[in-house]
Motif scaffolding. Structure first.
Motif, PDB file in Angstrom:
ATOM      1  N   ASP A  12       0.826  -1.200   0.000  1.00 17.74           N
ATOM      2  CA  ASP A  12       0.000   0.000   0.000  1.00 17.74           C
ATOM      3  C   ASP A  12       0.868   1.261   0.000  1.00 17.74           C
ATOM      4  O   ASP A  12       1.907   1.303   0.657  1.00 17.74           O
ATOM      5  CB  ASP A  12      -0.901   0.025   1.239  1.00 17.74           C
ATOM      6  CG  ASP A  12      -1.915  -1.104   1.245  1.00 17.74           C
ATOM      7  OD1 ASP A  12      -2.073  -1.780   0.220  1.00 17.74           O
ATOM      8  OD2 ASP A  12      -2.550  -1.295   2.297  1.00 17.74           O
TER       9      ASP A  12
ATOM     10  N   GLU B 210      -6.209  11.649  -8.795  1.00 21.82           N
ATOM     11  CA  GLU B 210      -6.283  10.877 -10.028  1.00 21.82           C
ATOM     12  C   GLU B 210      -4.947  10.164 -10.255  1.00 21.82           C
ATOM     13  O   GLU B 210      -3.888  10.785 -10.185  1.00 21.82           O
ATOM     14  CB  GLU B 210      -6.586  11.786 -11.215  1.00 21.82           C
ATOM     15  CG  GLU B 210      -7.950  12.442 -11.123  1.00 21.82           C
ATOM     16  CD  GLU B 210      -8.199  13.429 -12.238  1.00 21.82           C
ATOM     17  OE1 GLU B 210      -9.301  13.393 -12.804  1.00 21.82           O
ATOM     18  OE2 GLU B 210      -7.291  14.240 -12.544  1.00 21.82           O
ATOM     19  N   ILE B 211      -5.023   8.874 -10.521  1.00 19.61           N
ATOM     20  CA  ILE B 211      -3.859   8.074 -10.887  1.00 19.61           C
ATOM     21  C   ILE B 211      -3.814   8.091 -12.412  1.00 19.61           C
ATOM     22  O   ILE B 211      -4.786   7.703 -13.069  1.00 19.61           O
ATOM     23  CB  ILE B 211      -3.987   6.633 -10.358  1.00 19.61           C
ATOM     24  CG1 ILE B 211      -4.270   6.627  -8.846  1.00 19.61           C
ATOM     25  CG2 ILE B 211      -2.774   5.807 -10.734  1.00 19.61           C
ATOM     26  CD1 ILE B 211      -3.193   7.230  -7.981  1.00 19.61           C
TER      27      ILE B 211
ATOM     28  N   ARG C 123      -7.571   5.686 -12.317  1.00 23.89           N
ATOM     29  CA  ARG C 123      -8.345   5.540 -11.078  1.00 23.89           C
ATOM     30  C   ARG C 123      -8.471   6.903 -10.414  1.00 23.89           C
ATOM     31  O   ARG C 123      -7.585   7.741 -10.522  1.00 23.89           O
ATOM     32  CB  ARG C 123      -7.631   4.569 -10.142  1.00 23.89           C
ATOM     33  CG  ARG C 123      -8.300   4.391  -8.786  1.00 23.89           C
ATOM     34  CD  ARG C 123      -7.575   3.356  -7.942  1.00 23.89           C
ATOM     35  NE  ARG C 123      -7.511   2.066  -8.607  1.00 23.89           N
ATOM     36  CZ  ARG C 123      -8.458   1.130  -8.552  1.00 23.89           C
ATOM     37  NH1 ARG C 123      -9.562   1.351  -7.861  1.00 23.89           N
ATOM     38  NH2 ARG C 123      -8.309  -0.028  -9.173  1.00 23.89           N
TER      39      ARG C 123
ATOM     40  N   LEU D  29      -9.113   8.372  -6.567  1.00 26.21           N
ATOM     41  CA  LEU D  29      -9.233   8.112  -5.138  1.00 26.21           C
ATOM     42  C   LEU D  29      -9.902   9.324  -4.504  1.00 26.21           C
ATOM     43  O   LEU D  29      -9.444  10.447  -4.700  1.00 26.21           O
ATOM     44  CB  LEU D  29      -7.855   7.887  -4.505  1.00 26.21           C
ATOM     45  CG  LEU D  29      -6.966   6.816  -5.131  1.00 26.21           C
ATOM     46  CD1 LEU D  29      -5.568   6.861  -4.531  1.00 26.21           C
ATOM     47  CD2 LEU D  29      -7.590   5.445  -4.943  1.00 26.21           C
TER      48      LEU D  29
ATOM     49  N   ALA E 106      -4.225  10.076   0.975  1.00 30.77           N
ATOM     50  CA  ALA E 106      -4.993   9.055   0.271  1.00 30.77           C
ATOM     51  C   ALA E 106      -4.206   7.758   0.289  1.00 30.77           C
ATOM     52  O   ALA E 106      -2.975   7.763   0.229  1.00 30.77           O
ATOM     53  CB  ALA E 106      -5.274   9.480  -1.163  1.00 30.77           C
TER      54      ALA E 106
ATOM     55  N   TYR F 145      -3.446   4.302  -1.639  1.00 30.84           N
ATOM     56  CA  TYR F 145      -3.483   3.589  -2.919  1.00 30.84           C
ATOM     57  C   TYR F 145      -3.040   2.163  -2.604  1.00 30.84           C
ATOM     58  O   TYR F 145      -1.856   1.885  -2.463  1.00 30.84           O
ATOM     59  CB  TYR F 145      -2.555   4.278  -3.914  1.00 30.84           C
ATOM     60  CG  TYR F 145      -2.628   3.791  -5.342  1.00 30.84           C
ATOM     61  CD1 TYR F 145      -3.791   3.275  -5.897  1.00 30.84           C
ATOM     62  CD2 TYR F 145      -1.511   3.881  -6.166  1.00 30.84           C
ATOM     63  CE1 TYR F 145      -3.845   2.850  -7.211  1.00 30.84           C
ATOM     64  CE2 TYR F 145      -1.556   3.472  -7.487  1.00 30.84           C
ATOM     65  CZ  TYR F 145      -2.717   2.954  -8.003  1.00 30.84           C
ATOM     66  OH  TYR F 145      -2.774   2.531  -9.309  1.00 30.84           O
ATOM     67  N   THR F 146      -4.004   1.283  -2.452  1.00 31.48           N
ATOM     68  CA  THR F 146      -3.718  -0.064  -1.952  1.00 31.48           C
ATOM     69  C   THR F 146      -2.985  -0.920  -2.984  1.00 31.48           C
ATOM     70  O   THR F 146      -3.042  -0.654  -4.191  1.00 31.48           O
ATOM     71  CB  THR F 146      -5.013  -0.792  -1.548  1.00 31.48           C
ATOM     72  OG1 THR F 146      -5.785  -1.040  -2.726  1.00 31.48           O
ATOM     73  CG2 THR F 146      -5.823   0.011  -0.531  1.00 31.48           C
TER      74      THR F 146
ATOM     75  N   GLN G 148      -5.423  -2.195  -5.505  1.00 29.36           N
ATOM     76  CA  GLN G 148      -5.748  -1.210  -6.545  1.00 29.36           C
ATOM     77  C   GLN G 148      -4.608  -1.092  -7.551  1.00 29.36           C
ATOM     78  O   GLN G 148      -4.837  -1.005  -8.755  1.00 29.36           O
ATOM     79  CB  GLN G 148      -6.038   0.146  -5.909  1.00 29.36           C
ATOM     80  CG  GLN G 148      -7.324   0.180  -5.108  1.00 29.36           C
ATOM     81  CD  GLN G 148      -7.451   1.454  -4.289  1.00 29.36           C
ATOM     82  OE1 GLN G 148      -6.460   2.019  -3.806  1.00 29.36           O
ATOM     83  NE2 GLN G 148      -8.682   1.908  -4.117  1.00 29.36           N
ATOM     84  N   GLN G 149      -3.369  -1.103  -7.060  1.00 32.70           N
ATOM     85  CA  GLN G 149      -2.208  -1.032  -7.948  1.00 32.70           C
ATOM     86  C   GLN G 149      -2.177  -2.236  -8.883  1.00 32.70           C
ATOM     87  O   GLN G 149      -1.914  -2.090 -10.082  1.00 32.70           O
ATOM     88  CB  GLN G 149      -0.917  -0.987  -7.127  1.00 32.70           C
ATOM     89  CG  GLN G 149      -0.759   0.260  -6.296  1.00 32.70           C
ATOM     90  CD  GLN G 149       0.389   0.131  -5.321  1.00 32.70           C
ATOM     91  OE1 GLN G 149       1.498  -0.227  -5.710  1.00 32.70           O
ATOM     92  NE2 GLN G 149       0.141   0.409  -4.050  1.00 32.70           N
TER      93      GLN G 149
ATOM     94  N   ASP H 124      -4.678  -1.807 -11.556  1.00 37.54           N
ATOM     95  CA  ASP H 124      -4.308  -0.750 -12.500  1.00 37.54           C
ATOM     96  C   ASP H 124      -3.087  -1.086 -13.347  1.00 37.54           C
ATOM     97  O   ASP H 124      -3.010  -0.720 -14.516  1.00 37.54           O
ATOM     98  CB  ASP H 124      -4.054   0.562 -11.761  1.00 37.54           C
ATOM     99  CG  ASP H 124      -5.303   1.123 -11.092  1.00 37.54           C
ATOM    100  OD1 ASP H 124      -6.415   0.666 -11.424  1.00 37.54           O
ATOM    101  OD2 ASP H 124      -5.155   2.016 -10.231  1.00 37.54           O
TER     102      ASP H 124
ATOM    103  N   ILE I 134       0.339  11.544 -10.607  1.00 37.30           N
ATOM    104  CA  ILE I 134      -0.926  11.795  -9.919  1.00 37.30           C
ATOM    105  C   ILE I 134      -1.329  13.248 -10.108  1.00 37.30           C
ATOM    106  O   ILE I 134      -0.495  14.112 -10.368  1.00 37.30           O
ATOM    107  CB  ILE I 134      -0.859  11.462  -8.407  1.00 37.30           C
ATOM    108  CG1 ILE I 134       0.163  12.356  -7.709  1.00 37.30           C
ATOM    109  CG2 ILE I 134      -0.554   9.996  -8.177  1.00 37.30           C
ATOM    110  CD1 ILE I 134       0.145  12.247  -6.195  1.00 37.30           C
TER     111      ILE I 134
END
Length: 128
Positions: free
Chosen positions: A32, A66-67, A75, A77, A84, A86-87, A90-91, A94, A107
């Protein structure tokens, strides 16, 4: 000579955030990621050097992170704090795997306003 003018509310738009931090500056294992920043404010009392944090000038505190991959937003968040998460899951969704040391992450962070929507965005490239 009279000119037509349509106000756009730019003076009410939240400022961009500042001091985006990578909390993983030291070597780390994949997992994370925590992204943190400092809020800026349009409030007149924000120009006070004695305060620890600038006052919130919006009705609520809300941000979108925004990623980004090239020009594509992979993505968004949403958070109500100045950080924030970013787990790793999620990575993986993505990028196919969690990000590792040496990778970069683009980002864009925006504070949200109930009156005008997204504020000025801060875009940064984080080096993991």
């Amino acid at each position: 000579m009279a000119q037509a003018f349509t106000p756009a509310g730019v003076g009410l738009r939240p400022f961009s955030v500042a001091h985006v931090e990578q909390l993983w500056r030291r070597p780390r294992t994949p997992g994370d990621l925590i992204i943190r920043w400092t809020r800026r404010s349009r409030a007149l009392s924000a120009d006070n050097w004695r305060g620890l944090e600038v006052p919130l000038a919006e009705e609520i505190e809300a941000y979108e992170v925004e990623i980004i991959d090239a020009a594509i937003v992979k993505r968004v968040l949403s958070t109500t704090t100045t950080s924030a998460l970013y787990t790793a899951a999620q990575q993986t969704a993505d990028w196919g795997a969690p990000l590792t040391p040496g990778d970069t992450l683009d980002i864009r962070i925006s504070q949200l306003s109930a009156l005008v929507g997204r504020g000025a965005a801060k875009t940064v490239t984080l080096i993991l």
